[in-house]
Design a protein around this motif. Structure first.
Motif, PDB file in Angstrom:
ATOM      1  N   UNK A  16      -0.591 -28.559  77.697  1.00  0.00           N
ATOM      2  CA  UNK A  16      -1.548 -28.224  78.761  1.00  0.00           C
ATOM      3  C   UNK A  16      -1.526 -29.244  79.902  1.00  0.00           C
ATOM      4  N   UNK A  17      -0.855 -30.367  79.664  1.00  0.00           N
ATOM      5  CA  UNK A  17      -0.805 -31.409  80.681  1.00  0.00           C
ATOM      6  C   UNK A  17      -1.977 -32.376  80.610  1.00  0.00           C
ATOM      7  N   UNK A  18      -2.700 -32.369  79.500  1.00  0.00           N
ATOM      8  CA  UNK A  18      -3.838 -33.273  79.316  1.00  0.00           C
ATOM      9  C   UNK A  18      -3.369 -34.534  78.600  1.00  0.00           C
ATOM     10  N   UNK A  19      -3.671 -35.651  79.184  1.00  0.00           N
ATOM     11  CA  UNK A  19      -3.251 -36.928  78.634  1.00  0.00           C
ATOM     12  C   UNK A  19      -4.236 -37.405  77.578  1.00  0.00           C
ATOM     13  N   UNK A  20      -3.729 -37.562  76.343  1.00  0.00           N
ATOM     14  CA  UNK A  20      -4.565 -38.045  75.249  1.00  0.00           C
ATOM     15  C   UNK A  20      -3.662 -38.656  74.185  1.00  0.00           C
ATOM     16  N   UNK A  21      -4.069 -39.794  73.666  1.00  0.00           N
ATOM     17  CA  UNK A  21      -3.320 -40.451  72.590  1.00  0.00           C
ATOM     18  C   UNK A  21      -3.990 -40.130  71.256  1.00  0.00           C
ATOM     19  N   UNK A  22      -3.304 -40.458  70.169  1.00  0.00           N
ATOM     20  CA  UNK A  22      -3.897 -40.206  68.851  1.00  0.00           C
ATOM     21  C   UNK A  22      -5.154 -41.057  68.663  1.00  0.00           C
ATOM     22  N   UNK A  24      -7.223 -42.009  71.017  1.00  0.00           N
ATOM     23  CA  UNK A  24      -8.299 -41.402  71.815  1.00  0.00           C
ATOM     24  C   UNK A  24      -8.826 -40.136  71.146  1.00  0.00           C
ATOM     25  N   UNK A  25      -7.966 -39.464  70.399  1.00  0.00           N
ATOM     26  CA  UNK A  25      -8.392 -38.270  69.676  1.00  0.00           C
ATOM     27  C   UNK A  25      -9.280 -38.625  68.482  1.00  0.00           C
ATOM     28  N   UNK A  26      -8.901 -39.670  67.765  1.00  0.00           N
ATOM     29  CA  UNK A  26      -9.643 -40.034  66.557  1.00  0.00           C
ATOM     30  C   UNK A  26     -10.840 -40.944  66.835  1.00  0.00           C
ATOM     31  N   UNK A  27     -10.781 -41.710  67.940  1.00  0.00           N
ATOM     32  CA  UNK A  27     -11.881 -42.609  68.316  1.00  0.00           C
ATOM     33  C   UNK A  27     -12.154 -42.443  69.813  1.00  0.00           C
ATOM     34  N   UNK A  28     -12.657 -41.290  70.210  1.00  0.00           N
ATOM     35  CA  UNK A  28     -12.815 -41.009  71.646  1.00  0.00           C
ATOM     36  C   UNK A  28     -13.921 -41.855  72.287  1.00  0.00           C
ATOM     37  N   UNK A  29     -13.667 -42.256  73.528  1.00  0.00           N
ATOM     38  CA  UNK A  29     -14.700 -42.938  74.316  1.00  0.00           C
ATOM     39  C   UNK A  29     -15.353 -41.892  75.219  1.00  0.00           C
ATOM     40  N   UNK A  30     -16.592 -42.096  75.594  1.00  0.00           N
ATOM     41  CA  UNK A  30     -17.254 -41.144  76.491  1.00  0.00           C
ATOM     42  C   UNK A  30     -16.486 -40.931  77.802  1.00  0.00           C
ATOM     43  N   UNK A  31     -15.920 -42.010  78.352  1.00  0.00           N
ATOM     44  CA  UNK A  31     -15.168 -41.881  79.611  1.00  0.00           C
ATOM     45  C   UNK A  31     -13.941 -40.993  79.447  1.00  0.00           C
ATOM     46  N   UNK A  32     -13.232 -41.180  78.342  1.00  0.00           N
ATOM     47  CA  UNK A  32     -12.027 -40.371  78.155  1.00  0.00           C
ATOM     48  C   UNK A  32     -12.374 -38.914  77.870  1.00  0.00           C
ATOM     49  N   UNK A  33     -13.441 -38.682  77.145  1.00  0.00           N
ATOM     50  CA  UNK A  33     -13.879 -37.304  76.894  1.00  0.00           C
ATOM     51  C   UNK A  33     -14.167 -36.613  78.219  1.00  0.00           C
ATOM     52  N   UNK A  34     -14.837 -37.317  79.125  1.00  0.00           N
ATOM     53  CA  UNK A  34     -15.142 -36.721  80.434  1.00  0.00           C
ATOM     54  C   UNK A  34     -13.861 -36.416  81.216  1.00  0.00           C
ATOM     55  N   UNK A  35     -12.881 -37.321  81.153  1.00  0.00           N
ATOM     56  CA  UNK A  35     -11.613 -37.071  81.858  1.00  0.00           C
ATOM     57  C   UNK A  35     -10.893 -35.854  81.293  1.00  0.00           C
ATOM     58  N   UNK A  48     -12.521 -28.705  89.911  1.00  0.00           N
ATOM     59  CA  UNK A  48     -11.995 -30.065  89.911  1.00  0.00           C
ATOM     60  C   UNK A  48     -13.098 -31.098  90.101  1.00  0.00           C
ATOM     61  N   UNK A  49     -12.783 -32.342  89.779  1.00  0.00           N
ATOM     62  CA  UNK A  49     -13.736 -33.438  89.963  1.00  0.00           C
ATOM     63  C   UNK A  49     -14.105 -33.568  91.436  1.00  0.00           C
ATOM     64  N   UNK A  50     -13.167 -33.280  92.331  1.00  0.00           N
ATOM     65  CA  UNK A  50     -13.457 -33.322  93.774  1.00  0.00           C
ATOM     66  C   UNK A  50     -14.480 -32.260  94.147  1.00  0.00           C
TER      67      UNK A  50
END
Length: 102
Positions: A16-22, A24-35, A48-50
């Motif tokens: 899908x083009x969404x950037x996520x590491x393993x 970030x998947x197992x220990x997500x931060x609120x900032x990354x979830x929002x992104x 979009x965010x804009x």
């Protein structure tokens, strides 16, 4: 919904083009979830965010200090869009607090 292994989720997100590491998947931060939410909203709903930053509420002029409400109006539109996307995906118990940092 079928239960997917981390590897399968990461593969789908990558397609899908969404950037996520393993991590970030197992220990997500609120900032990354929002992104990730922003990326998914842009991909599936064209929100979009804009767009979020530019949303203006038609009733803003009735407030004595409309500038203090500008951010919250954009955030409310963002959260409504997330809920709409989740419902379209078959997730009907998603709430505002599920997308907010705790």
């Amino acid at each position: 919904f079928p239960t997917l292994e981390n590897r399968e989720i990461l593969e789908c997100m990558s397609e899908l083009g969404c950037t996520i590491s393993e991590e970030q998947l197992t220990k997500p931060s609120p900032d990354h979830i929002m992104r990730v939410m922003e990326q998914l909203l842009d991909l599936f709903m064209g929100f979009s965010a804009d767009d979020n930053a530019q949303i203006k509420f038609s009733g803003m002029d009735v407030f004595d200090h409309p500038e203090i409400h500008e951010f919250s109006v954009g955030q409310l539109a963002f959260h409504r869009s997330i809920i709409k996307l989740m419902r379209a995906s078959g997730v009907f118990d998603f709430e505002l607090r599920d997308s907010s940092p705790s």
